[in-house]
Design an enzyme around this catalytic site. Sequence first.
Site, PDB file in Angstrom:
ATOM      1  N   LYS A  13       0.852  -1.207   0.000  1.00  0.00           N
ATOM      2  CA  LYS A  13       0.000   0.000   0.000  1.00  0.00           C
ATOM      3  C   LYS A  13       0.875   1.240   0.000  1.00  0.00           C
ATOM      4  O   LYS A  13       2.047   1.199   0.376  1.00  0.00           O
ATOM      5  CB  LYS A  13      -0.923   0.033   1.224  1.00  0.00           C
ATOM      6  CG  LYS A  13      -0.233   0.051   2.610  1.00  0.00           C
ATOM      7  CD  LYS A  13       0.199   1.405   3.143  1.00  0.00           C
ATOM      8  CE  LYS A  13       0.845   1.314   4.530  1.00  0.00           C
ATOM      9  NZ  LYS A  13       1.678   2.460   4.874  1.00  0.00           N
ATOM     10  N   ASP A 137      -2.186  -1.242  10.649  1.00  0.00           N
ATOM     11  CA  ASP A 137      -2.419  -1.238   9.195  1.00  0.00           C
ATOM     12  C   ASP A 137      -3.042  -2.544   8.688  1.00  0.00           C
ATOM     13  O   ASP A 137      -3.399  -2.625   7.510  1.00  0.00           O
ATOM     14  CB  ASP A 137      -1.089  -1.046   8.439  1.00  0.00           C
ATOM     15  CG  ASP A 137      -0.598   0.390   8.488  1.00  0.00           C
ATOM     16  OD1 ASP A 137      -1.335   1.257   8.993  1.00  0.00           O
ATOM     17  OD2 ASP A 137       0.537   0.641   8.020  1.00  0.00           O
TER      18      ASP A 137
END
Length: 297
Positions: A13, A137
């Site tokens: 990401k 995350d």
Amino acid sequence: MRAGGFTLPSFAKINLYLEIIGKRPDGYHELSTVFQTVSLCDRITFEPADGLRLRCTDASIPTGESNLILKAAHKLRERSGFRGGAAIFLEKHIPSPGGLGGGSSNAAVALIGLSRLWNVDIGVAEMQELATELGSDVPFFLYGGTAFGKGRGDIIEPAADARCPNILIVTPDIAVSTPDAFARIRADSLTNTDANRILLNCRFESDAFDTNAFEFRNDLEAAVFSAYPEIEQAKQKLLELGADTAGLSGSGASVFALFEKEETRQAALEALDERINWRKFAVAAISRDRYREALGK
Ligand code: C5P
């Protein structure tokens, strides 16, 4: 591969936006962030086995109990009551550490992959709870695509796909510690009431994140750049080479850049050839649909 085994991608990401709202009573920082999955990925193979084993192509990645993949496996076993094992093989491509969520992505894909291998279904809410316990995350990687992250970054609101034309990621050979990066921020302390108010009020107005209309922001940049000027140099270089936007991803060391034209990105990639200590990745955004399809969800 053994019968019943399979391989899943574990995507990286970038953070298109990362605002630190304040320091929470639990020591974490209250964030408002926008995550985006990109095509750079590790590959994880899951095979039936008696015990739990993890092997990795990269000798610098610890494969013992500290690895988030094994932590995820233990948590899923505990929660589901399943007693069998798995032989897991991690083909590593995402720089670690690098601010690209490699370890967090691996943990989420381990939860998804092992649920399938073991044929256990603990439900969405429990998966999210396990993911949050594994790291701030990790929950995002149960969704993928473009998403807003609130709280520690663990409260996910899926958003419409962002327009990220041509992405170039540059990772200088620097291991930035995430706790150190956050510790260098002098954020105001939040009270419990503040945190609740922020959660209610501080939501992005639109359900689409427009990379044209939005100004890039990452509140960890100043602290990380002052400790590691080479990372700031990477950002400046990308802007000089024609990037429309460039900035730190997470706590770094990766910097990403968005280019309107593929030719400009290609020219930038070639111009950066001489920087042999910087890893370069020309990638595309991975939409939520594409993410779900790739993970067989
Ligand atoms: O949740 P995770 O283990 O990935 O976080 C690593 C470290 O980063 C935390 O221990 C904390 O020091 C810092 N952090 C933070 N605020 C967040 C996320 C992470 O202070 N929202």
